[in-house]
Scaffold this motif. Structure first.
Motif, short mmCIF file in Angstrom:
data_model
loop_
_atom_site.label_atom_id
_atom_site.label_comp_id
_atom_site.label_asym_id
_atom_site.label_seq_id
_atom_site.Cartn_x
_atom_site.Cartn_y
_atom_site.Cartn_z
N GLN A 125 30.01 29.58 37.17
CA GLN A 125 30.47 30.59 38.12
C GLN A 125 29.51 31.78 38.15
N GLY A 152 28.18 34.04 35.12
CA GLY A 152 28.19 33.25 33.91
C GLY A 152 26.82 33.08 33.30
N VAL A 194 25.14 27.56 40.72
CA VAL A 194 25.95 28.76 40.51
C VAL A 194 26.86 28.92 41.71
N SER A 195 28.14 28.69 41.48
CA SER A 195 29.09 28.70 42.59
C SER A 195 30.50 28.91 42.07
N SER A 196 31.31 29.57 42.88
CA SER A 196 32.71 29.76 42.53
C SER A 196 33.56 28.65 43.14
#
Length: 114
Positions: free
Chosen positions: A13, A16, A112-114
């Motif tokens: 996320q 992070g 990198v992703s929510s």
């Protein structure tokens, strides 16, 4: 011939952290200049960080203060500690070794992703 194997990529996320590792073959690892590069979809490969055999370190402006490169010559390994990750850090991260010739690993994907 130098073989490089990256590990440690994955999905994280925003905000992070991840730690990438690159294990190198060869008995003269301490003489290699090592580096991490990355390539995002549709973009050119770009330098992330490098560390020379004498420990001189260089970072891309986009990762300064967030990423740390280090090496362990006893383990023939170079690391990239990545903190405060952003979506724009999403890419395949490739390990590079230079000793008169450039050698490349196959890369490890960081998303990198929510």
């Amino acid at each position: 011939q130098v073989q490089l194997v990256e590990s440690g990529g994955g999905l994280v996320q925003p905000g992070g952290s991840l730690r990438l590792s690159c294990a190198a073959s060869g008995s003269i690892f301490s003489s290699y200049a090592m580096g991490w590069y990355r390539q995002a979809p549709g973009k050119l490969r770009e330098l992330v960080a490098t560390i020379t055999s004498t420990g001189f370190i260089n970072y891309a402006d986009s990762v300064k203060g967030r990423f740390t490169i280090s090496r362990d010559n006893w383990k023939n390994t170079v690391y990239l500690q990545m903190n405060s990750l952003k979506p724009e850090d999403t890419a395949v991260y490739l390990c590079n070794a230079y000793y008169g010739v450039n050698y490349w690993g196959k890369g490890t994907l960081v998303t990198v992703s929510s």
